[in-house]
Design a protein around this motif. Structure first.
Motif, short mmCIF file in Angstrom:
data_model
loop_
_atom_site.label_atom_id
_atom_site.label_comp_id
_atom_site.label_asym_id
_atom_site.label_seq_id
_atom_site.Cartn_x
_atom_site.Cartn_y
_atom_site.Cartn_z
N SER A 120 -32.80 -27.22 -11.85
CA SER A 120 -33.08 -27.85 -12.13
C SER A 120 -34.19 -28.75 -11.63
O SER A 120 -34.70 -29.21 -12.33
N SER A 121 -34.47 -28.96 -10.55
CA SER A 121 -35.15 -29.38 -9.91
C SER A 121 -36.29 -28.24 -9.17
O SER A 121 -37.16 -28.53 -8.52
N ARG A 122 -35.56 -27.05 -9.29
CA ARG A 122 -36.36 -26.32 -8.71
C ARG A 122 -37.59 -24.70 -9.47
O ARG A 122 -37.46 -23.72 -9.05
N ALA B 130 -28.98 -32.28 -10.26
CA ALA B 130 -30.79 -31.83 -10.22
C ALA B 130 -31.14 -31.17 -9.05
O ALA B 130 -32.12 -30.68 -8.45
N PRO C 257 -40.40 -31.78 -12.32
CA PRO C 257 -38.60 -31.53 -11.86
C PRO C 257 -37.63 -32.47 -11.38
O PRO C 257 -37.35 -32.72 -11.93
N TRP C 258 -37.88 -32.30 -10.58
CA TRP C 258 -37.18 -33.32 -8.92
C TRP C 258 -37.02 -34.55 -9.12
O TRP C 258 -36.07 -35.53 -8.62
#
Length: 448
Positions: free
Chosen positions: A59-61, A55, A165-166
């Motif tokens: 996917s984390s941003r 991620a 997300p993260w």
């Protein structure tokens, strides 16, 4: 403040990979992780290769929205499934992923915008989604804190959710490994090993992994990898900036978007802010090739994209990025382990000012962090989820077009069943690869 996931973060999944497996998944974002999870649950031996960190990139941003509202009608049933899966998976980990059912609301600046929202409502009703259209007076009753902005109305979906997300995607990776998947961070997939055009393995930094199936879910890096194997997709990558504020008490709890801003409340007491309709495109070789197919999308929102002449060195579509490489030598995927674009601070300051105007009682908004990510987008703003006929054994799940975090678990389940030859439970014809080569017109669909 540095972004929570970077090359400096210790590797959580060191491997090493086995010499043989059933399926290799390339890419450790939410799509790849979810695919590995469901492949493991189907009893397949699966190895996920991630060049950097799980991620670490888009996917984390992203905004952290888990949104049914406004989806393309063909995505919507998959997203309804994802909404359910997020709740189930959150209960299968001891990590608090910040999952909250706080709703998503789009406010309409004009009657025309409200009419566009109204046109989407039948799709929600067809799939049992609790979306409601609010005219001006209904908005005042339901969300008086938003109504003070003088909006014409709103579209709202109470069952939509948000998460961090993260935290969430690494938590899914933990579930996947518990269920038998092997995840290896810091290990780039370099090339496919093909015999008579069919997949027999993957060459990665750790050597060759024998397998008969590969899933490419590499986000912004996918086109670069696939083109090297003769698979061409009209994928662009756009930069989108997000900021996290210091703790503030917004009158509206949840997620909302208007022309000048998008926000969601956060588990740390702050708010994530973004410019909802703004992104930046670095022009490179792939962009030049693909731009004609994006003409319809660009004309539909001519001021939503800022064009930049060249990407920084090492980016997937930089002018100097190598397009060919050998399996036994370092590839472009090892040059940048975690893509960390510089955010557009000026745009984020304008977003903060817009929110201050809407909610003057919160006082000056200050950012504790700003970041950006590269979103992989397709000309019709829906992904490619398909088997690749010209390379037996290859499946791709790419081009989520900024919608990947929310839909990730269900899209991973779909990809896992696609690999295994099982019924996927959804019509995937909208997402077929050959729609870009069979003469089909670019269809932007009725998504919002």
């Amino acid at each position: 403040m540095p972004f929570p996931i970077s090359e400096a973060v210790p590797i959580a999944f060191p491997g090493p990979p086995p010499a043989e497996t059933d399926v290799v998944v390339i890419g450790g974002g939410v799509i790849g992780v979810s695919t590995a999870l469901f492949l493991a649950r189907l009893g397949r031996r699966v190895v996920l290769l991630e060049k950097g960190r799980i991620a670490g990139e888009q996917s984390s941003r992203n905004w952290g929205w888990i949104r049914q509202q406004g989806r393309d009608p063909h995505e919507l049933p998959i997203m309804v499934e994802a909404n359910r899966l997020w709740t189930e998976l959150a209960g299968q980990t001891n990590v608090d992923i910040g999952l909250v059912r706080s709703g998503v609301t789009y406010v309409a600046e004009s009657e025309r915008s409200l009419e566009q929202y109204a046109a989407w409502l039948p799709f929600a009703q067809a799939h049992g989604v609790d979306t409601e259209l609010l005219d001006k007076s209904a908005l005042s009753r339901r969300f008086p804190e938003l109504a003070i902005g003088g909006f014409a109305g709103a579209l709202t979906t109470p069952s939509d959710m948000r998460a961090e997300p993260w935290v969430a995607v690494p938590a899914l990776a933990g579930i996947a490994t518990r269920d038998g998947a092997v995840i290896v961070e810091g290990c780039a997939a370099r090339t496919l090993d093909l015999e008579a055009g069919r997949i027999t393995g993957v060459y990665c930094e750790a050597g060759r992994i024998a397998c008969s199936e590969v899933v490419v879910a590499g986000g912004a890096w996918s086109s670069l990898f696939l083109r090297a194997h003769g698979v061409t997709i009209p994928q662009l990558s756009v930069r989108a900036s997000v900021g996290a504020t210091t703790p503030i008490a917004l009158p509206h709890q949840g997620a909302a978007a208007a022309r000048d801003f998008a926000f969601r409340t956060r588990a740390d007491g702050g708010v994530s802010l973004a410019a909802g309709g703004f992104h930046e495109l670095f022009i490179g070789p792939d962009a030049v090739r693909a731009l004609p197919k994006f003409r319809k999308q660009l004309l539909s929102d001519p001021f939503g994209t800022r064009f930049l002449p060249a990407a920084p060195s090492g980016y997937p579509d930089a002018w100097t990025t190598r397009r060919q490489w050998d399996a036994d030598k370092a590839s472009p995927f090892e040059a940048i382990r975690v893509l960390n674009p510089k955010p557009h601070a000026g745009k984020l300051r304008k977003v903060a000012a817009a929110v201050e105007r809407l909610f003057p009682e919160v006082g000056p908004i200050r950012y504790r962090a700003m970041w950006a990510g590269m979103i992989d987008v397709m000309p019709d703003v829906v992904p490619v989820v398909d088997r690749v006929a010209q390379v037996p054994g290859l499946t791709i799940g790419i081009g989520m077009s900024g919608h990947g975090f929310g839909i990730g678990p269900a899209m991973g389940r779909v990809l896992a069943d696609l690999v295994c030859g099982n019924p996927v439970g959804h019509d995937l014809s909208r997402f077929r690869l050959d729609r870009f080569t069979d003469g089909s017109a670019i269809d932007l669909g009725p998504a919002l």
